[in-house]
Design a protein around this motif. Sequence first.
Motif, PDB file in Angstrom:
ATOM      1  N   ASN A 115       0.852  -1.346  -0.197  1.00  9.78           N
ATOM      2  CA  ASN A 115       0.121  -0.070   0.258  1.00  9.78           C
ATOM      3  C   ASN A 115       1.308   1.828  -0.433  1.00  9.78           C
ATOM      4  O   ASN A 115       1.982   1.549   0.218  1.00  9.78           O
ATOM      5  CB  ASN A 115      -1.467  -0.527   1.342  1.00  9.78           C
ATOM      6  CG  ASN A 115      -0.478   0.197   2.505  1.00  9.78           C
ATOM      7  OD1 ASN A 115       0.746  -0.146   2.706  1.00  9.78           O
ATOM      8  ND2 ASN A 115      -1.229  -0.098   3.822  1.00  9.78           N
ATOM      9  N   ILE A 121       0.612  -5.776   2.560  1.00  2.78           N
ATOM     10  CA  ILE A 121      -1.662  -5.823   3.121  1.00  2.78           C
ATOM     11  C   ILE A 121      -2.490  -7.511   2.521  1.00  2.78           C
ATOM     12  O   ILE A 121      -2.289  -7.504   1.339  1.00  2.78           O
ATOM     13  CB  ILE A 121      -2.909  -5.170   2.961  1.00  2.78           C
ATOM     14  CG1 ILE A 121      -2.067  -3.619   3.424  1.00  2.78           C
ATOM     15  CG2 ILE A 121      -4.196  -5.032   3.449  1.00  2.78           C
ATOM     16  CD1 ILE A 121      -2.182  -3.809   4.613  1.00  2.78           C
ATOM     17  N   ASP A 168      -7.358  -3.757   3.262  1.00  2.02           N
ATOM     18  CA  ASP A 168      -7.514  -2.798   4.114  1.00  2.02           C
ATOM     19  C   ASP A 168      -8.296  -2.032   4.378  1.00  2.02           C
ATOM     20  O   ASP A 168      -8.475  -0.963   5.067  1.00  2.02           O
ATOM     21  CB  ASP A 168      -6.914  -3.477   5.752  1.00  2.02           C
ATOM     22  CG  ASP A 168      -6.037  -1.743   4.537  1.00  2.02           C
ATOM     23  OD1 ASP A 168      -5.636  -1.834   3.544  1.00  2.02           O
ATOM     24  OD2 ASP A 168      -5.230  -1.980   5.399  1.00  2.02           O
ATOM     25  N   SER A 170      -6.940   0.467   1.821  1.00  2.00           N
ATOM     26  CA  SER A 170      -5.519   0.986   1.928  1.00  2.00           C
ATOM     27  C   SER A 170      -5.791   1.720   0.339  1.00  2.00           C
ATOM     28  O   SER A 170      -5.757   0.726  -0.194  1.00  2.00           O
ATOM     29  CB  SER A 170      -4.841   1.277   2.647  1.00  2.00           C
ATOM     30  OG  SER A 170      -3.981   0.394   2.653  1.00  2.00           O
TER      31      SER A 170
END
Length: 207
Positions: A115, A121, A168, A170
């Motif tokens: 990210n 992630i 997530d 992001s």
Amino acid sequence: MYLTTKRTLTALAGLAAGMALLAGCTTAGPTPSGSPSVTPTPTPTATSISGEAPTDEDEAITKAEATIELLMQVNAEVSAAGGTDPTPYESVATGKALEFYKADAAGIANGPTLNADGKNIDGPATVEGSLVFEPKTAYGQEWKGIANGLVIVPGCLDNSGRIITAADGSPAMKNPKPRNEVEMHVIYDAEQKIWLVNDQISLGTTC
């Protein structure tokens, strides 16, 4: 974006390794009863540029460029569907290009995604938008006894319109140089009577 080929696809591959892609279902607004409705993402459809062997170079170039455009479309569809089913690529790609785009799909479906904060992630990512290929020139060569059965198409692969979000929520790290010169190799498969992108080679320069 998860893509790799012969020399590198340096900007793309490096970016790819850190950026998974995908897009899932879209949620519509509440129905009159107050219950939300969900519109599932369409399943990617496989298709090919088909026909008899090219009669001349112009025809071969036209078919090759159409095949590249179709590959970009399939990439957008597979990415939007979550990357879980890469089989549509088999109708438009083969060889190193097929490996390249299947790896892209796997990255979308499984992660990890690098990210914007430099963190990996885990889990599937989401993707909006698509790659765009802009051909600059093209020329045919003999391939397995077929005149103009191989078409080489140098051009610019633009990644700027492909927006990736990690599992997530992001944003994925963006390539600071999203437009890169590549060389597409497209072949005519005489057995299947279809055109397939066989390789996608980074030229190591931006455009």
